[in-house]
Design a protein around this motif. Structure first.
Motif, mmCIF file in Angstrom:
data_model
loop_
_atom_site.group_PDB
_atom_site.id
_atom_site.type_symbol
_atom_site.label_atom_id
_atom_site.label_comp_id
_atom_site.label_asym_id
_atom_site.label_seq_id
_atom_site.Cartn_x
_atom_site.Cartn_y
_atom_site.Cartn_z
ATOM 1 N N GLU B 205 0.831 -1.206 0.000
ATOM 2 C CA GLU B 205 0.000 0.000 0.000
ATOM 3 C C GLU B 205 0.864 1.252 0.000
ATOM 4 O OE1 GLU B 205 -3.366 0.068 2.753
ATOM 5 O OE2 GLU B 205 -3.237 -2.109 2.836
ATOM 6 N N ILE B 206 1.911 1.224 0.835
ATOM 7 C CA ILE B 206 2.806 2.384 0.908
ATOM 8 C C ILE B 206 3.557 2.553 -0.398
ATOM 9 C CG2 ILE B 206 4.743 3.400 2.105
ATOM 10 C CD1 ILE B 206 3.156 3.006 4.298
ATOM 11 N N LEU B 207 4.056 1.434 -0.940
ATOM 12 C CA LEU B 207 4.825 1.532 -2.175
ATOM 13 C C LEU B 207 3.969 2.086 -3.295
ATOM 14 C CD1 LEU B 207 6.848 -1.794 -2.073
ATOM 15 C CD2 LEU B 207 7.594 0.500 -1.463
ATOM 16 N N LEU B 208 2.697 1.669 -3.339
ATOM 17 C CA LEU B 208 1.811 2.166 -4.390
ATOM 18 C C LEU B 208 1.573 3.656 -4.221
ATOM 19 C CD1 LEU B 208 -0.853 -0.642 -4.815
ATOM 20 C CD2 LEU B 208 0.871 0.079 -6.446
ATOM 21 N N VAL B 209 1.455 4.078 -2.971
ATOM 22 C CA VAL B 209 1.186 5.494 -2.721
ATOM 23 C C VAL B 209 2.447 6.331 -2.958
ATOM 24 C CG1 VAL B 209 0.533 7.126 -0.911
ATOM 25 C CG2 VAL B 209 -0.726 5.015 -1.161
ATOM 26 N N SER B 210 3.613 5.688 -2.919
ATOM 27 C CA SER B 210 4.858 6.444 -3.128
ATOM 28 C C SER B 210 5.025 6.791 -4.605
ATOM 29 C CB SER B 210 6.046 5.593 -2.677
ATOM 30 O OG SER B 210 6.365 4.659 -3.683
ATOM 31 N N PRO B 211 5.944 7.734 -4.890
ATOM 32 C CA PRO B 211 6.151 8.117 -6.294
ATOM 33 C C PRO B 211 6.856 7.030 -7.107
ATOM 34 C CG PRO B 211 7.165 9.702 -4.770
ATOM 35 C CD PRO B 211 6.765 8.524 -3.972
ATOM 36 N N LEU B 212 7.236 5.955 -6.474
ATOM 37 C CA LEU B 212 7.901 4.867 -7.179
ATOM 38 C C LEU B 212 6.948 4.265 -8.205
ATOM 39 C CD1 LEU B 212 10.731 3.690 -6.660
ATOM 40 C CD2 LEU B 212 9.656 1.917 -5.302
ATOM 41 N N ILE B 365 -2.598 -0.320 -10.425
ATOM 42 C CA ILE B 365 -2.071 0.839 -9.732
ATOM 43 C C ILE B 365 -2.883 1.040 -8.467
ATOM 44 C CG2 ILE B 365 -1.122 2.040 -11.722
ATOM 45 C CD1 ILE B 365 -3.865 3.642 -11.634
ATOM 46 N N ARG B 366 -3.980 0.292 -8.360
ATOM 47 C CA ARG B 366 -4.798 0.360 -7.146
ATOM 48 C C ARG B 366 -4.884 -1.012 -6.525
ATOM 49 N NH1 ARG B 366 -7.367 4.265 -10.463
ATOM 50 N NH2 ARG B 366 -7.183 6.282 -9.439
ATOM 51 N N THR C 49 -6.186 6.977 -2.834
ATOM 52 C CA THR C 49 -6.324 6.571 -4.247
ATOM 53 C C THR C 49 -6.020 5.094 -4.491
ATOM 54 O OG1 THR C 49 -4.064 6.996 -5.036
ATOM 55 C CG2 THR C 49 -5.544 8.896 -4.934
ATOM 56 N N LEU C 50 -6.040 4.291 -3.458
ATOM 57 C CA LEU C 50 -5.783 2.868 -3.663
ATOM 58 C C LEU C 50 -7.039 2.109 -4.074
ATOM 59 C CD1 LEU C 50 -3.390 2.210 -0.673
ATOM 60 C CD2 LEU C 50 -2.812 2.046 -3.077
ATOM 61 N N ARG C 73 -0.778 10.986 -4.452
ATOM 62 C CA ARG C 73 0.175 10.030 -3.881
ATOM 63 C C ARG C 73 1.478 10.700 -3.465
ATOM 64 N NH1 ARG C 73 -0.732 4.428 -7.362
ATOM 65 N NH2 ARG C 73 -2.938 4.253 -6.845
ATOM 66 N N LYS C 74 1.850 11.771 -4.188
ATOM 67 C CA LYS C 74 3.091 12.460 -3.826
ATOM 68 C C LYS C 74 2.928 13.309 -2.579
ATOM 69 C CE LYS C 74 5.711 12.745 -8.085
ATOM 70 N NZ LYS C 74 4.888 12.714 -9.303
ATOM 71 N N TYR C 78 0.977 8.028 4.438
ATOM 72 C CA TYR C 78 -0.049 7.031 4.723
ATOM 73 C C TYR C 78 0.544 5.930 5.593
ATOM 74 C CZ TYR C 78 -3.416 3.246 3.653
ATOM 75 O OH TYR C 78 -4.327 2.227 3.722
ATOM 76 N N PRO C 80 -0.861 2.459 6.745
ATOM 77 C CA PRO C 80 -1.974 1.514 6.715
ATOM 78 C C PRO C 80 -2.069 0.743 8.032
ATOM 79 C CG PRO C 80 -0.353 1.018 4.988
ATOM 80 C CD PRO C 80 0.236 2.067 5.861
ATOM 81 N N ILE C 101 12.744 6.403 -1.633
ATOM 82 C CA ILE C 101 11.723 6.185 -2.661
ATOM 83 C C ILE C 101 10.775 7.376 -2.769
ATOM 84 C CG2 ILE C 101 11.814 3.650 -2.598
ATOM 85 C CD1 ILE C 101 9.080 3.774 -1.173
ATOM 86 N N PHE C 102 10.732 8.199 -1.748
ATOM 87 C CA PHE C 102 9.931 9.414 -1.883
ATOM 88 C C PHE C 102 10.799 10.575 -2.355
ATOM 89 C CE2 PHE C 102 6.783 7.154 0.653
ATOM 90 C CZ PHE C 102 5.612 7.577 0.061
#
Lengths: 241, 368, 305
Positions: B205-212, B365-366, C49-50, C73-74, C78, C80, C101-102
């Motif tokens: 979840e975090i990785l998806l939300v990150s700009p990566l 992506i979700r 947005t997930l 997302r930027k 978050y 979880p 990664i950010f």
């Protein structure tokens, strides 16, 4: 009120390598008492409970539960206790009825007894309509009540509850406590851990563990008096800080 | 790019801190190749046999000579009656008995037909079938030297298919198959399991939300395992060469390139699996059942494709491992170059592109 | 800062969210209060947005959760609910991984995480898996903050954490709020609700109420009484439940919170009744309702057809 002792621990200790998880704890719990076993994360609560249930061998000291030595009489011990954990031990892909029947079976209840008893429990829980649904489809609160009924289905003398009420709504939580009261009223000894300090007030006596030792043990009222605060929350904070 | 490197770095940490998996990753190839090489394909030498020859004529003498000079068999004793047979087997070390019927030579001359009975101790079924196979091969050979026209129906119970080494080939023939299984295991299974782990622990979840970028997540997962898979392939090749005298007649560079191609195929399979699984357990099961089983059973690694039922032969065509086994055998054993294997290479490359497209389309992506 | 309008989301058979709407002002500490299954996690996933909602609109900052998901997302941090970091990486490695990664470094955002990080810094070479629950939570918060987000989404950050760590955690949130970060946090603990500026009570995918904690408490509809006696709680509760004037009776710590069906003469009648039942040292006192009282009142109203 009789004063039979249900649980007695004397200098109970458990070490993991150089780390002492439980450090010489001594206490006793009376029959029919609701005993709150509190402590911060990592204070050694779970280790202590595992020892009392005969799942983990103590490194030192002794304890008896329901009159059985936790070290030598694990077989008899386990038949006389019930255990319910945070991740309740229900089979999600069985129905409530099948769960009860299964646990009745493994505790050696006669088949003839299991059926009427399971039916009575389901009716009492208000789960009669759902008795053939899968447990996975039940709301969390009902699962918890069912899990408690499963843990006490073989009428154990002592029931261990490890954080049984996390995440349920306030009404369901009170219904759950109502079940606990009722069981205690009928003579079952309840040994419970919780993170809700307000629930600690429901217990007859509570112990608070800090890094492997029992730092305080008394009725909630006396503890509050002793630390001159108005809630168990504050007692807890004062002790663990 | 820095983000991507950080991700690869993290993956490498995961791999090197999990000592058990690490051990498994590097020891498994060695164990597998040695297991297949030694334990299973070892040829049988000097198996003790007894012979009951009721004819003792020129034909039986010649056959006996052939059998005993083959190097596989050692005569324990010659029997005189059928009653002695049981006694011989009960002694335990007798593996095989050969019984020639009376008037063997005459029957052969007159009717073109004679009977040899081969009795094997089947308590070790594999040995038994190997031995009976050897015998029937020797008899066939004898038949050919006699240049008898037509068939000589020797009444011999023979097992035509053998469990572990149906082709009776040397140990090194297993090397291509072992490489295939290992590449698949490391690339497909490990990637799908580690991606599932990210989901299970809530990190996805975090990785998806990150700009990566999602592609970066997947590539970052894949790259460490590509390297490990290549190292494994080289290890297996070296063991095959050093212990089993496996020839490498073709170009090593070409072989490694093909390995890389097959690794990509396996990776894209692994990624595809991970897009549909949420837990490590299901990912593991899916890759074991969906990839490993067919690769071991239907790729021609263990059972020859030619002797499979037509349906299975047809199915084997969609198993990438089959093509890679053909390619690696051709390069290693026949010294083939691109000219010979371009078709198989093209099939593998095509499959890979398809799989990558499919997993990019499936990758979300979700969360759903 | 966060606008949620008529969000609906269903899974196969269950309605996870039914027409949820609320607004969070910039810099606010907003709490979503509700038990498991109330829809908190689904809502968080939609706002980060997930997940896509079935119906309704939502914006985070000026961005739409459907169209501008990349921008959102930027900008958000978050954490979880199940988030458990990378167990086999050390504290420092986890943090610098999330920083990288950010697209930032620990040093760049150190001012923001400093107060929290100093508490876990002594353990920076320890693997995350070996940390206690409270420590893990702090590290996870640092990881969510490391890219200086404008909005912070925290899904049940205090579940499974002992009361001391929970209290520390809320103190940290207060400090972050001072730094101007908008925080949306969820919790099943009613007593934590009063730490927020604005709260939404959630139950079974519906909003029961949105108000300040004070407003929620004030909206309790009836006079509330605290009742206790020298007999044990079980007996008291049973007797109260049998009493024909009882509207509600719930245990709260060492007393029972009680409301009556009638408006007048409540305490006298109740005292008399309890005395008849054999209770001694009965204490009946008027009481200001807590958020939990109000939540239960709203719940029982929902359950009525």
């Amino acid at each position: 009120m009789n004063h039979e002792v249900a649980i007695r621990a004397e200098g109970l200790t458990r070490k993991f390598g150089a780390f002492t998880a439980v450090d010489h704890i001594s206490f006793s719990v009376e029959k029919g008492e609701i005993f709150g076993f509190l402590g911060a994360n990592g204070a050694g609560k779970t280790t202590a409970i595992k020892m009392l249930c005969g799942l983990l061998q103590p490194s030192g000291g002794k304890a008896s539960v329901g009159g059985f030595d936790i070290f030598r009489q694990t077989g008899q011990l386990r038949r006389n206790i019930g255990y319910m954990s945070q991740r309740f031990s229900l089979y999600e892909d069985l129905s409530p009825y099948e769960n009860l029947r299964f646990y009745g079976g493994i505790y050696g209840l006669p088949r003839r007894e299991i059926k009427p008893k399971a039916e009575a429990v389901l009716k009492k829980l208000g789960l009669w309509e759902e008795k053939d649904q899968l447990v996975s489809a039940l709301p969390l609160g009902w699962k918890q009540k069912l899990a408690f009924s499963v843990a006490s289905f073989h009428e154990p003398a002592i029931v261990f509850l490890d954080e049984p009420t996390s995440g349920v709504d306030p009404v369901t939580r009170r219904q759950f406590w109502h079940m606990i009261y009722e069981a205690a009223h009928q003579g079952t000894t309840i040994f419970i851990t919780t993170h809700y300090m307000e629930e600690a007030e429901y217990c007859k006596r509570v112990s608070i563990m800090v890094s492997g030792r029992i730092q305080a043990l008394d009725t909630p009222g006396k503890l509050k008096e002793q630390y001159q605060v108005s809630s168990m929350d504050e007692v807890f904070l004062k002790l663990t800080r | 790019m820095k983000k991507f490197l950080a991700f690869v770095n993290k993956e490498i940490h995961h791999i090197f801190r999990d000592k058990r998996t690490l051990l498994l990753l590097f020891c498994m190839p060695i164990v597998l190749v040695i297991l297949f090489g030694f334990a299973i394909t070892t040829e049988i030498q000097d198996a003790k046999i007894v012979i009951l020859d009721k004819s003792n004529d020129p034909a039986t003498r010649e056959i006996k000579n052939k059998i005993l000079s083959s190097g596989y068999f050692k005569l324990k004793r010659v029997l005189t009656s059928e009653r002695a047979l049981e006694q011989a087997f009960q002694e335990g070390d007798t593996k095989l008995a050969i019984v020639f019927e009376e008037n063997f030579y005459q029957h052969l001359e007159k009717h073109n037909m004679a009977t040899v009975q081969v009795i094997a101790d089947a308590t070790e079924p594999n040995t038994a079938s190997t031995l009976t196979n050897y015998i029937s091969a020797i008899l066939r050979d004898y038949q050919q030297t006699r240049q008898v026209t037509g068939v000589m129906p020797l009444q011999i119970q023979t097992e035509t298919r053998m469990l572990y080494n149906p082709r009776l080939e040397g140990a090194y023939y297993f090397v291509p198959g072992v490489i295939t299984v290992i590449l698949l295991l490391v690339s497909a299974m490990m990637t799908s399991v580690t991606i599932a782990r990210e989901k299970e622990f809530g990190n996805m979840e975090i990785l998806l939300v990150s700009p990566l970028h999602p592609i970066a997540i997947i590539l970052g997962k894949a790259i460490p395992y590509v390297s490990i898979a290549l190292i494994n392939a080289l290890t297996v090749l070296y063991i095959g060469y050093a212990i089993f005298d496996m020839p490498l007649t073709g170009n090593l560079g070409l072989l490694l390139l093909e390995c890389l191609l097959f690794i990509s195929t396996s990776l894209s399979l692994g990624i595809l699996i991970s897009t549909v699984t949420d837990t490590q357990q299901t990912a593991l099961l899916a890759s074991m059942l969906g990839l490993m089983m067919p690769s071991v059973l239907l790729s021609g690694f263990i059972f020859p494709i030619e002797s499979m039922p037509t349906v299975l032969q047809w199915i084997s065509n969609i198993i990438p491992s089959k093509w890679f086994i053909i390619i690696s055998k051709d390069i290693m054993l026949k010294g083939a170059g691109m000219a010979t294997i371009w078709q198989e290479t093209l099939i593998l490359a095509g499959t890979t592109v398809l799989l990558i497209l499919a997993s990019v389309a499936k990758f979300k992506i979700r969360l759903e | 800062m966060i606008q949620v309008a008529h969000i609906v989301k269903s899974y196969e058979s269950t309605k996870a969210l039914q027409d949820i709407s609320f607004d969070v002002v910039q810099g606010q500490l907003f709490g979503l209060i509700g038990p498991d299954g109330a829809g908190k996690t689904t809502l968080f996933r939609i706002l980060t947005t997930l997940l896509l909602p079935d119906e309704g609109q939502a914006r985070v900052g000026e961005w739409d959760i459907r169209k501008d998901y990349k921008k959102i997302r930027k900008q958000v941090g978050y954490m979880p609910g199940r988030f458990s970091l990378y167990q086999d990486l050390t504290v420092e490695e986890n943090l610098s991984f999330f920083a990288t990664i950010f697209g930032t470094t620990i040093r760049e955002s150190y001012h923001l995480i400093k107060d929290i990080y100093v508490q876990i810094e002594p353990f920076k070479d320890r693997r995350a898996g070996a940390l206690s629950g409270g420590m893990k939570q702090k590290l996870a918060l640092c990881c969510a903050l490391v890219h200086s987000p404008q909005v912070l989404f925290l899904d049940e950050p205090t579940t499974g954490v002992d009361p001391v760590s929970r209290k520390e955690f809320w103190d940290m949130l207060k400090n972050l709020k001072r730094a101007g970060i908008t925080i949306l946090v969820s919790t099943p603990f009613m007593d934590e609700a009063s730490r927020c500026e604005q709260i939404a009570l959630l139950q079974k995918g519906k909003v029961l109420a949105i108000d300040t904690p004070k407003g929620i408490r004030k909206s309790f509809s009836k006079p509330l009484w605290s009742v206790n006696s020298n007999t044990d709680m079980y007996q008291l509760l049973q007797d109260l439940n049998r009493y024909d004037r009882t509207a509600s009776a719930f245990t709260f710590g060492e007393s029972v919170h009680y409301t009556d069906r009638q408006e007048e003469g409540i305490s006298e009648a109740l005292r008399q009744y309890l005395a008849q039942q054999g209770h001694r040292e009965v204490r009946i006192q008027p009481l200001e309702a807590s958020i939990e009282d109000r939540f239960m009142e709203l719940m029982s109203r929902e359950d009525e057809p």
